[in-house]
Design a protein around this motif. Structure first.
Motif, PDB file in Angstrom:
ATOM      1  N   VAL A 134      -4.440 -18.590  -3.863  1.00 39.47           N
ATOM      2  CA  VAL A 134      -3.367 -18.238  -2.936  1.00 39.47           C
ATOM      3  C   VAL A 134      -3.547 -16.795  -2.448  1.00 39.47           C
ATOM      4  CG1 VAL A 134      -0.861 -17.939  -2.747  1.00 39.47           C
ATOM      5  CG2 VAL A 134      -1.791 -19.943  -3.913  1.00 39.47           C
ATOM      6  N   ALA A 135      -3.926 -15.895  -3.359  1.00 36.77           N
ATOM      7  CA  ALA A 135      -4.115 -14.489  -3.002  1.00 36.77           C
ATOM      8  C   ALA A 135      -5.250 -14.325  -1.992  1.00 36.77           C
ATOM      9  CB  ALA A 135      -4.386 -13.661  -4.258  1.00 36.77           C
ATOM     10  N   ILE A 136      -6.334 -15.051  -2.179  1.00 40.23           N
ATOM     11  CA  ILE A 136      -7.449 -15.001  -1.223  1.00 40.23           C
ATOM     12  C   ILE A 136      -6.947 -15.425   0.152  1.00 40.23           C
ATOM     13  CG2 ILE A 136      -9.628 -16.104  -0.551  1.00 40.23           C
ATOM     14  CD1 ILE A 136     -10.276 -16.181  -3.633  1.00 40.23           C
ATOM     15  N   ASN A 137      -6.187 -16.514   0.184  1.00 39.39           N
ATOM     16  CA  ASN A 137      -5.651 -17.000   1.454  1.00 39.39           C
ATOM     17  C   ASN A 137      -4.742 -15.954   2.096  1.00 39.39           C
ATOM     18  OD1 ASN A 137      -5.686 -19.223   3.286  1.00 39.39           O
ATOM     19  ND2 ASN A 137      -3.562 -19.626   2.712  1.00 39.39           N
ATOM     20  N   ARG A 138      -3.912 -15.295   1.273  1.00 39.96           N
ATOM     21  CA  ARG A 138      -3.037 -14.238   1.812  1.00 39.96           C
ATOM     22  C   ARG A 138      -3.865 -13.098   2.392  1.00 39.96           C
ATOM     23  NH1 ARG A 138       1.133 -15.333  -2.386  1.00 39.96           N
ATOM     24  NH2 ARG A 138      -0.098 -14.140  -3.876  1.00 39.96           N
ATOM     25  N   MET A 139      -4.933 -12.700   1.697  1.00 41.13           N
ATOM     26  CA  MET A 139      -5.768 -11.594   2.184  1.00 41.13           C
ATOM     27  C   MET A 139      -6.429 -11.971   3.511  1.00 41.13           C
ATOM     28  SD  MET A 139      -5.360  -9.122  -0.013  1.00 41.13           S
ATOM     29  CE  MET A 139      -3.684  -9.737   0.143  1.00 41.13           C
ATOM     30  N   ILE A 140      -6.931 -13.185   3.602  1.00 38.90           N
ATOM     31  CA  ILE A 140      -7.577 -13.652   4.838  1.00 38.90           C
ATOM     32  C   ILE A 140      -6.584 -13.640   5.996  1.00 38.90           C
ATOM     33  CG2 ILE A 140      -8.569 -15.700   5.957  1.00 38.90           C
ATOM     34  CD1 ILE A 140      -9.967 -16.262   3.212  1.00 38.90           C
ATOM     35  N   ASN A 141      -5.335 -14.003   5.718  1.00 42.79           N
ATOM     36  CA  ASN A 141      -4.304 -14.076   6.755  1.00 42.79           C
ATOM     37  C   ASN A 141      -3.492 -12.789   6.895  1.00 42.79           C
ATOM     38  OD1 ASN A 141      -4.856 -16.780   7.533  1.00 42.79           O
ATOM     39  ND2 ASN A 141      -3.859 -17.470   5.658  1.00 42.79           N
ATOM     40  N   SER A 142      -3.943 -11.721   6.219  1.00 46.00           N
ATOM     41  CA  SER A 142      -3.260 -10.416   6.263  1.00 46.00           C
ATOM     42  C   SER A 142      -1.785 -10.515   5.887  1.00 46.00           C
ATOM     43  CB  SER A 142      -3.405  -9.782   7.650  1.00 46.00           C
ATOM     44  OG  SER A 142      -4.754  -9.592   7.962  1.00 46.00           O
ATOM     45  N   GLU A 143      -1.506 -11.336   4.874  1.00 48.18           N
ATOM     46  CA  GLU A 143      -0.143 -11.478   4.366  1.00 48.18           C
ATOM     47  C   GLU A 143      -0.011 -10.661   3.077  1.00 48.18           C
ATOM     48  OE1 GLU A 143       0.146 -16.072   5.959  1.00 48.18           O
ATOM     49  OE2 GLU A 143       0.257 -15.692   3.815  1.00 48.18           O
ATOM     50  N   ASN A 144       1.205 -10.287   2.768  1.00 48.66           N
ATOM     51  CA  ASN A 144       1.456  -9.480   1.577  1.00 48.66           C
ATOM     52  C   ASN A 144       2.234 -10.258   0.533  1.00 48.66           C
ATOM     53  OD1 ASN A 144       0.283  -7.056   2.564  1.00 48.66           O
ATOM     54  ND2 ASN A 144       2.093  -6.742   3.830  1.00 48.66           N
ATOM     55  N   VAL A 145       1.990  -9.924  -0.718  1.00 45.96           N
ATOM     56  CA  VAL A 145       2.786 -10.441  -1.823  1.00 45.96           C
ATOM     57  C   VAL A 145       3.857  -9.390  -2.099  1.00 45.96           C
ATOM     58  CG1 VAL A 145       1.353  -9.441  -3.662  1.00 45.96           C
ATOM     59  CG2 VAL A 145       2.641 -11.516  -4.115  1.00 45.96           C
ATOM     60  N   ASP A 146       4.995  -9.816  -2.607  1.00 45.79           N
ATOM     61  CA  ASP A 146       6.043  -8.859  -2.960  1.00 45.79           C
ATOM     62  C   ASP A 146       5.524  -7.888  -4.005  1.00 45.79           C
ATOM     63  OD1 ASP A 146       7.840 -10.070  -1.247  1.00 45.79           O
ATOM     64  OD2 ASP A 146       8.780 -11.280  -2.807  1.00 45.79           O
ATOM     65  N   ARG A 147       5.946  -6.664  -3.887  1.00 42.72           N
ATOM     66  CA  ARG A 147       5.543  -5.626  -4.839  1.00 42.72           C
ATOM     67  C   ARG A 147       6.112  -5.940  -6.224  1.00 42.72           C
ATOM     68  NH1 ARG A 147       4.504  -0.055  -5.642  1.00 42.72           N
ATOM     69  NH2 ARG A 147       6.201   0.861  -6.822  1.00 42.72           N
ATOM     70  N   MET A 148       5.283  -5.723  -7.241  1.00 45.83           N
ATOM     71  CA  MET A 148       5.719  -5.934  -8.617  1.00 45.83           C
ATOM     72  C   MET A 148       6.715  -4.833  -8.998  1.00 45.83           C
ATOM     73  SD  MET A 148       3.417  -6.083 -12.100  1.00 45.83           S
ATOM     74  CE  MET A 148       2.592  -7.609 -11.661  1.00 45.83           C
ATOM     75  N   PRO A 149       7.802  -5.191  -9.676  1.00 43.82           N
ATOM     76  CA  PRO A 149       8.744  -4.158 -10.126  1.00 43.82           C
ATOM     77  C   PRO A 149       8.041  -3.141 -11.034  1.00 43.82           C
ATOM     78  CG  PRO A 149       9.686  -6.349 -10.394  1.00 43.82           C
ATOM     79  CD  PRO A 149       8.244  -6.544 -10.019  1.00 43.82           C
ATOM     80  N   ASP A 150       8.379  -1.864 -10.853  1.00 36.74           N
ATOM     81  CA  ASP A 150       7.739  -0.786 -11.624  1.00 36.74           C
ATOM     82  C   ASP A 150       7.894  -0.975 -13.126  1.00 36.74           C
ATOM     83  OD1 ASP A 150       6.793   0.526  -9.374  1.00 36.74           O
ATOM     84  OD2 ASP A 150       8.578   1.805  -9.207  1.00 36.74           O
ATOM     85  N   GLU A 151       9.073  -1.444 -13.554  1.00 31.56           N
ATOM     86  CA  GLU A 151       9.276  -1.588 -15.000  1.00 31.56           C
ATOM     87  C   GLU A 151       8.369  -2.671 -15.586  1.00 31.56           C
ATOM     88  OE1 GLU A 151      12.415  -3.478 -12.623  1.00 31.56           O
ATOM     89  OE2 GLU A 151      11.770  -1.423 -12.567  1.00 31.56           O
ATOM     90  N   LEU A 152       8.115  -3.730 -14.830  1.00 31.05           N
ATOM     91  CA  LEU A 152       7.188  -4.771 -15.288  1.00 31.05           C
ATOM     92  C   LEU A 152       5.766  -4.209 -15.345  1.00 31.05           C
ATOM     93  CD1 LEU A 152       6.451  -7.631 -16.135  1.00 31.05           C
ATOM     94  CD2 LEU A 152       6.429  -8.271 -13.711  1.00 31.05           C
ATOM     95  N   TRP A 153       5.367  -3.470 -14.311  1.00 36.14           N
ATOM     96  CA  TRP A 153       4.029  -2.893 -14.286  1.00 36.14           C
ATOM     97  C   TRP A 153       3.832  -1.938 -15.465  1.00 36.14           C
ATOM     98  CZ3 TRP A 153      -0.530  -4.016 -13.222  1.00 36.14           C
ATOM     99  CH2 TRP A 153      -1.535  -3.047 -13.100  1.00 36.14           C
ATOM    100  N   GLN A 154       4.847  -1.155 -15.800  1.00 38.26           N
ATOM    101  CA  GLN A 154       4.755  -0.244 -16.942  1.00 38.26           C
ATOM    102  C   GLN A 154       4.554  -1.016 -18.246  1.00 38.26           C
ATOM    103  OE1 GLN A 154       4.418   3.120 -17.065  1.00 38.26           O
ATOM    104  NE2 GLN A 154       4.198   2.817 -14.863  1.00 38.26           N
TER     105      GLN A 154
END
Length: 122
Positions: free
Chosen positions: A54-74
């Motif tokens: 799905v991510a490859i398809n989004r990159m090809i179509n210049s689409e973005n995924v929602d940003r991960m919440p900072d607390e989850l990334w931490q």
């Protein structure tokens, strides 16, 4: 040799047939699965593989995924397995048919981390 679980392989083949996953992308996703089977003895990589598709398809179509919440990334970067996950992704991403955004990379690393942690507990 394709090592994918049958159900995962079928899902990826459907994505390939309907034009959501080209052959280079299919080959990359298959290589990722083989890498995890060979290096981490993981044969349940479906969440990562589907996300990559799905991510490859989004990159090809210049689409973005929602940003991960900072607390989850931490939480992710503070896990002991994070450095292995990051190193693993660095090994794999050079073979990817697209360049992933930072947001996509964070979710990919989350899936890799989950595989590492699950296999550690097996």
């Amino acid at each position: 040799m394709i090592c994918l679980k049958e159900t995962t392989e079928e899902k990826l083949k459907v994505l390939n047939r309907v034009g959501k996953l080209d052959q280079d992308s299919f080959d990359f996703v298959t290589d990722v699965d083989t890498y995890f089977e060979s290096n981490f003895y993981s044969n349940d990589n479906e969440m990562l593989l589907i996300h990559l598709s799905v991510a490859i398809n989004r990159m090809i179509n210049s689409e973005n995924v929602d940003r991960m919440p900072d607390e989850l990334w931490q939480q992710i970067i503070n896990k002991p397995e994070y450095k292995v996950a990051e190193s693993t992704w660095n090994d794999l991403k050079s073979k990817a048919p697209v360049e992933f955004t930072e947001s996509e990379t964070q979710y990919i690393l989350l899936h890799i981390l989950n595989i590492l942690r699950r296999n550690q507990n097996d």
